[in-house]
Design a protein around this motif. Structure first.
Motif, short mmCIF file in Angstrom:
data_model
loop_
_atom_site.label_atom_id
_atom_site.label_comp_id
_atom_site.label_asym_id
_atom_site.label_seq_id
_atom_site.Cartn_x
_atom_site.Cartn_y
_atom_site.Cartn_z
N PRO A 1 -18.46 22.25 -9.89
CA PRO A 1 -17.23 22.59 -9.16
C PRO A 1 -16.07 22.77 -10.14
O PRO A 1 -15.88 21.97 -11.05
N TRP B 1 -11.87 24.74 -10.60
CA TRP B 1 -10.71 25.41 -10.00
C TRP B 1 -10.38 26.59 -10.90
O TRP B 1 -10.33 26.45 -12.12
N PRO C 1 -10.68 27.04 -5.38
CA PRO C 1 -11.93 26.31 -5.64
C PRO C 1 -13.10 27.27 -5.80
O PRO C 1 -13.20 28.28 -5.10
N ASN D 1 -14.66 26.15 -1.32
CA ASN D 1 -14.60 24.70 -1.47
C ASN D 1 -15.96 24.08 -1.15
O ASN D 1 -16.69 24.58 -0.30
N HIS E 1 -15.85 19.26 -4.75
CA HIS E 1 -14.46 19.44 -5.18
C HIS E 1 -13.59 18.24 -4.83
O HIS E 1 -12.51 18.06 -5.41
#
Length: 206
Positions: free
Chosen positions: A33, A35, A41, A59, A63
């Motif tokens: 995960p 960003w 995300p 997402n 996350h």
């Protein structure tokens, strides 16, 4: 939680993503995960076929274990200093995953990249132009239907054109370039990522 623990937890859940190199959906290896630079995300992993980086936006429960980075705002009187060989990647928000992948592939081979920032409409830079647009001499426009309707994308390549700077077109999905860019070098990533990437790299090295 450490990065290794996050990768281990993510590995327990299969994540599929589209590999633009192989033009097929794959189950990514080592999904992690992340960003994006725009604070979106996503899951980043490795293609089991070509070994390249693949992304999937969205997402996931993983996350929740990592903090979302704060939006970065730079004062309007700040001027970035970038090497002139830095390549400005210009793309629409919908194409952030492919932009991140292309930047990763280029930077692995020593090509510095600046990713276009999709800031809120009311955020203005001094003089109305992002400093990176002034500093960079080369742009790669990720051409897609979304890019054709994005005013900020158009403003960026228009600035480059008016300054007689180089604009390369990376066609990432079926779309025709604007009339003002029809004579600019074009590389069809939608048809064959590997060939188009090699051609683009040769052009950037030239």
């Amino acid at each position: 939680m450490t990065d290794d623990q996050r990768r281990s937890d993510a590995d327990e859940t299969s994540v599929e993503a589209y590999c633009v190199r192989d033009r097929t959906t794959v189950e990514m290896l080592h999904p992690t995960p992340v960003w994006t630079r725009q604070g979106v995300p996503a899951t980043r992993g490795e293609c089991p076929i070509c070994g390249g980086v693949v992304f999937r936006m969205g997402n996931t429960p993983a996350h929740a274990e990592i903090a979302r980075p704060a939006a970065i705002k730079v004062a309007t009187n700040t001027r970035v200093k970038l090497p002139q060989e830095t390549v400005y990647l210009n793309f629409a928000p919908d194409d952030v995953a492919i932009a991140e992948q292309l930047a990763d592939d280029l930077q692995k081979l020593g090509v510095a990249c600046w990713l276009h920032e999709n800031d809120p409409e009311d955020f203005n830079w001094a003089g109305g132009v992002h400093p990176a647009l002034r500093e960079c001499l080369r742009m790669v426009l990720l051409l897609s239907p979304a890019a054709l309707t994005d005013e900020r994308v158009e403003a960026a390549w228009t600035f480059f054109k008016t300054k007689s700077k180089t604009v390369h077109i990376a066609r990432i999905s079926p779309a025709d370039p604007p009339d003002d860019l029809r004579r600019r070098p074009r590389y069809d990533f939608a048809a064959d990522y590997k060939t188009a990437f090699r051609q683009l790299l040769q052009a950037l090295d030239g």
